[in-house]
Design a protein around this motif. Sequence first.
Motif, mmCIF file in Angstrom:
data_model
loop_
_atom_site.group_PDB
_atom_site.id
_atom_site.type_symbol
_atom_site.label_atom_id
_atom_site.label_comp_id
_atom_site.label_asym_id
_atom_site.label_seq_id
_atom_site.Cartn_x
_atom_site.Cartn_y
_atom_site.Cartn_z
ATOM 1 N N THR A 109 0.204 5.603 -6.201
ATOM 2 C CA THR A 109 -0.122 6.888 -5.591
ATOM 3 C C THR A 109 0.261 7.988 -6.581
ATOM 4 O O THR A 109 1.321 7.934 -7.203
ATOM 5 N N GLN A 110 -0.622 8.968 -6.713
ATOM 6 C CA GLN A 110 -0.425 10.014 -7.717
ATOM 7 C C GLN A 110 0.514 11.092 -7.194
ATOM 8 O O GLN A 110 0.346 11.606 -6.077
ATOM 9 N N VAL A 111 1.481 11.444 -8.017
ATOM 10 C CA VAL A 111 2.370 12.573 -7.750
ATOM 11 C C VAL A 111 2.206 13.568 -8.888
ATOM 12 O O VAL A 111 2.364 13.204 -10.057
ATOM 13 N N VAL A 136 0.850 -1.186 0.000
ATOM 14 C CA VAL A 136 0.000 0.000 0.000
ATOM 15 C C VAL A 136 0.888 1.240 0.000
ATOM 16 O O VAL A 136 1.643 1.471 0.950
ATOM 17 N N GLU A 137 0.767 2.018 -1.072
ATOM 18 C CA GLU A 137 1.553 3.248 -1.195
ATOM 19 C C GLU A 137 0.810 4.418 -0.575
ATOM 20 O O GLU A 137 -0.428 4.448 -0.548
ATOM 21 N N SER A 138 1.575 5.391 -0.126
ATOM 22 C CA SER A 138 1.007 6.632 0.381
ATOM 23 C C SER A 138 2.037 7.744 0.231
ATOM 24 O O SER A 138 3.207 7.472 -0.063
ATOM 25 N N TYR A 196 10.687 3.478 1.394
ATOM 26 C CA TYR A 196 10.445 4.900 1.175
ATOM 27 C C TYR A 196 11.094 5.356 -0.133
ATOM 28 O O TYR A 196 12.082 4.777 -0.589
ATOM 29 N N LEU A 197 10.537 6.422 -0.682
ATOM 30 C CA LEU A 197 11.164 7.100 -1.805
ATOM 31 C C LEU A 197 11.143 8.598 -1.496
ATOM 32 O O LEU A 197 10.085 9.221 -1.541
ATOM 33 N N GLN A 198 12.290 9.117 -1.121
ATOM 34 C CA GLN A 198 12.422 10.550 -0.886
ATOM 35 C C GLN A 198 12.709 11.225 -2.213
ATOM 36 O O GLN A 198 13.689 10.893 -2.883
ATOM 37 N N MET A 199 11.847 12.157 -2.591
ATOM 38 C CA MET A 199 11.960 12.817 -3.885
ATOM 39 C C MET A 199 12.210 14.304 -3.658
ATOM 40 O O MET A 199 11.361 14.999 -3.089
ATOM 41 N N ASN A 200 13.353 14.760 -4.080
ATOM 42 C CA ASN A 200 13.726 16.170 -3.951
ATOM 43 C C ASN A 200 13.875 16.807 -5.324
ATOM 44 O O ASN A 200 13.983 16.108 -6.341
ATOM 45 N N SER A 201 13.893 18.110 -5.342
ATOM 46 C CA SER A 201 14.063 18.869 -6.598
ATOM 47 C C SER A 201 13.117 18.359 -7.675
ATOM 48 O O SER A 201 13.526 18.100 -8.814
ATOM 49 N N LEU A 211 8.740 15.451 -1.850
ATOM 50 C CA LEU A 211 7.728 14.542 -1.320
ATOM 51 C C LEU A 211 8.424 13.276 -0.861
ATOM 52 O O LEU A 211 9.477 12.908 -1.407
ATOM 53 N N ARG A 212 7.829 12.600 0.104
ATOM 54 C CA ARG A 212 8.317 11.281 0.491
ATOM 55 C C ARG A 212 7.188 10.281 0.349
ATOM 56 O O ARG A 212 6.152 10.402 1.006
ATOM 57 N N LEU A 213 7.402 9.309 -0.494
ATOM 58 C CA LEU A 213 6.447 8.221 -0.671
ATOM 59 C C LEU A 213 6.790 7.091 0.290
ATOM 60 O O LEU A 213 7.955 6.836 0.570
ATOM 61 N N SER A 214 5.748 6.426 0.738
ATOM 62 C CA SER A 214 5.920 5.250 1.584
ATOM 63 C C SER A 214 5.174 4.080 0.961
ATOM 64 O O SER A 214 4.147 4.260 0.313
#
Length: 123
Positions: free
Chosen positions: A117-119, A5-7, A80-85, A18-21
């Motif tokens: 999950t939508q970004v 389950v993504e969030s 996790y996916l930490q997304m910067n810039s 954003l940080r996805l889990s």
Amino acid sequence: QVQLVESGGGLVQAGGSLRLSCAASGRTFSSYAMGWFRQAPGKEREFVAAVSWSGGRTYYAGSVKDRFTISRDNAKNTVYLQMNSLKPEDTAVYYCVADLTLGAVVRGTGDYWGQGTQVTVSS
């Protein structure tokens, strides 16, 4: 069976973060390699990042390297996916994937997938 389950998705301005889990349940999470894929409207699903079962090896698509970081917490059964810039071209539905082999995760042939999950990144 493994349920994923993504969030953490949402709307963010370009340059933001954003940080996805991805929370996993079912069989032993720490046995599985994990990864993230994404699919933008009208495009094929593409590899984003992957991490080995121990967290010791990580792989990234060239388009996100140095901006995104994949990590996992086996005690919390979460990757996790930490997304910067963030850039507008990062806009997509992001999917979590799990498999016993890291190669299958990277190739996109993993056994288990989340719903996504939508970004959305605005310019």
